[in-house]
Design a protein around this motif. Structure first.
Motif, PDB file in Angstrom:
ATOM      1  N   GLY A 134       0.789  -1.233   0.000  1.00 13.10           N
ATOM      2  CA  GLY A 134       0.000   0.000   0.000  1.00 13.10           C
ATOM      3  C   GLY A 134       0.817   1.278   0.000  1.00 13.10           C
ATOM      4  N   PHE A 135       2.101   1.166  -0.316  1.00 11.19           N
ATOM      5  CA  PHE A 135       2.970   2.341  -0.367  1.00 11.19           C
ATOM      6  C   PHE A 135       3.232   2.732  -1.814  1.00 11.19           C
ATOM      7  N   SER A 136       3.646   3.969  -1.997  1.00 14.21           N
ATOM      8  CA  SER A 136       3.973   4.419  -3.350  1.00 14.21           C
ATOM      9  C   SER A 136       5.303   3.807  -3.785  1.00 14.21           C
ATOM     10  N   PRO A 137       5.433   3.520  -5.076  1.00 10.85           N
ATOM     11  CA  PRO A 137       6.703   2.982  -5.577  1.00 10.85           C
ATOM     12  C   PRO A 137       7.796   4.054  -5.514  1.00 10.85           C
ATOM     13  N   LEU A 138       9.013   3.647  -5.719  1.00 11.47           N
ATOM     14  CA  LEU A 138      10.121   4.604  -5.750  1.00 11.47           C
ATOM     15  C   LEU A 138       9.902   5.566  -6.917  1.00 11.47           C
ATOM     16  N   TYR A 139      10.091   6.854  -6.636  1.00  8.68           N
ATOM     17  CA  TYR A 139       9.766   7.907  -7.589  1.00  8.68           C
ATOM     18  C   TYR A 139      11.043   8.600  -8.036  1.00  8.68           C
ATOM     19  N   PRO A 140      11.427   8.471  -9.305  1.00  8.78           N
ATOM     20  CA  PRO A 140      12.720   9.004  -9.760  1.00  8.78           C
ATOM     21  C   PRO A 140      12.887  10.516  -9.622  1.00  8.78           C
ATOM     22  N   LYS A 141      11.787  11.273  -9.532  1.00 10.60           N
ATOM     23  CA  LYS A 141      11.918  12.729  -9.401  1.00 10.60           C
ATOM     24  C   LYS A 141      12.174  13.160  -7.958  1.00 10.60           C
ATOM     25  N   SER A 142      12.045  12.215  -7.022  1.00 10.64           N
ATOM     26  CA  SER A 142      12.396  12.478  -5.629  1.00 10.64           C
ATOM     27  C   SER A 142      13.893  12.202  -5.483  1.00 10.64           C
ATOM     28  N   LYS A 143      14.633  13.166  -4.940  1.00 10.06           N
ATOM     29  CA  LYS A 143      16.086  13.008  -4.817  1.00 10.06           C
ATOM     30  C   LYS A 143      16.433  11.752  -4.018  1.00 10.06           C
ATOM     31  N   ARG A 144      15.762  11.570  -2.884  1.00 10.20           N
ATOM     32  CA  ARG A 144      16.044  10.419  -2.026  1.00 10.20           C
ATOM     33  C   ARG A 144      15.726   9.113  -2.750  1.00 10.20           C
ATOM     34  N   ASP A 145      14.541   9.048  -3.366  1.00  9.40           N
ATOM     35  CA  ASP A 145      14.157   7.837  -4.081  1.00  9.40           C
ATOM     36  C   ASP A 145      15.085   7.569  -5.260  1.00  9.40           C
ATOM     37  N   SER A 146      15.535   8.611  -5.942  1.00  9.21           N
ATOM     38  CA  SER A 146      16.423   8.398  -7.089  1.00  9.21           C
ATOM     39  C   SER A 146      17.762   7.815  -6.641  1.00  9.21           C
ATOM     40  N   ILE A 147      18.229   8.193  -5.467  1.00  2.97           N
ATOM     41  CA  ILE A 147      19.464   7.606  -4.920  1.00  2.97           C
ATOM     42  C   ILE A 147      19.238   6.127  -4.629  1.00  2.97           C
ATOM     43  N   LEU A 148      18.079   5.808  -4.058  1.00  6.15           N
ATOM     44  CA  LEU A 148      17.756   4.411  -3.765  1.00  6.15           C
ATOM     45  C   LEU A 148      17.628   3.597  -5.059  1.00  6.15           C
ATOM     46  N   ILE A 149      16.996   4.176  -6.059  1.00  7.24           N
ATOM     47  CA  ILE A 149      16.858   3.510  -7.357  1.00  7.24           C
ATOM     48  C   ILE A 149      18.251   3.203  -7.928  1.00  7.24           C
ATOM     49  N   TYR A 150      19.135   4.188  -7.874  1.00  7.13           N
ATOM     50  CA  TYR A 150      20.497   4.025  -8.375  1.00  7.13           C
ATOM     51  C   TYR A 150      21.194   2.864  -7.655  1.00  7.13           C
ATOM     52  N   SER A 151      21.061   2.833  -6.330  1.00 10.85           N
ATOM     53  CA  SER A 151      21.708   1.780  -5.534  1.00 10.85           C
ATOM     54  C   SER A 151      21.127   0.410  -5.844  1.00 10.85           C
ATOM     55  N   ILE A 152      19.816   0.339  -6.013  1.00 10.54           N
ATOM     56  CA  ILE A 152      19.173  -0.940  -6.328  1.00 10.54           C
ATOM     57  C   ILE A 152      19.604  -1.422  -7.702  1.00 10.54           C
TER      58      ILE A 152
END
Length: 107
Positions: free
Chosen positions: A68-86
Motif C-alpha cells: 500500500g505504499f507508493s513505488p520509488l519515484y525518480p523525481k524524488s532526490k532520495r528515491d532516485s538515490i535508492l533507485i540508483y543503488s538498487i
C-alpha cells in the motif's frame, strides 16, 4: 497478506529470514515480527527488506505497492538515490552512505 507475500519471496529468492533481516540491517526482533505479521513495516523498512532480499527495481516497487505504499519515484532526490543503488545491486550500507553523503535521511 504482506507476511504471506514476504514468506513467498523467501522461497522464490531461496533466502532465510535471518539472511534477509541481516541484509536489511533490521533488528532481529523487528524483522521476525514483520515476517510473522505482528508488526506492520514502514515504507523505509520495506525498502530495507528489498535490499535484504536483493530485489531488483521492479520487484521492489511491486513489494511497496503490495503493502500500500507508493513505488520509488525518480523525481524524488532520495528515491532516485535508492533507485540508483538498487540498479547497481549495492547493499544497504552503500545505499545509506549515498543517502548520507547527499544530505538525505538514511534507511
Amino acid at each position: 497478506s504482506l507476511s504471506e507475500y514476504l514468506n513467498d519471496l523467501l522461497k522464490e529468492k531461496n533466502k532465510t529470514k535471518t539472511e534477509v533481516i541481516h541484509g536489511s540491517e533490521c533488528s532481529e526482533s523487528t524483522g521476525f515480527q514483520i515476517f510473522s505479521g505482528i508488526r506492520k513495516p514502514s515504507r523505509d523498512k520495506l525498502i530495507s527488506f528489498a535490499f535484504g532480499f536483493e530485489l531488483n527495481l521492479e520487484e521492489t516497487d511491486q513489494l511497496l505497492k503490495f503493502a500500500g505504499f507508493s513505488p520509488l519515484y525518480p523525481k524524488s532526490k532520495r528515491d532516485s538515490i535508492l533507485i540508483y543503488s538498487i540498479q547497481r545491486q549495492e547493499n544497504i550500507l552503500s545505499a545509506n552512505e549515498r543517502l548520507y553523503d547527499a544530505g538525505e535521511k538514511t534507511l
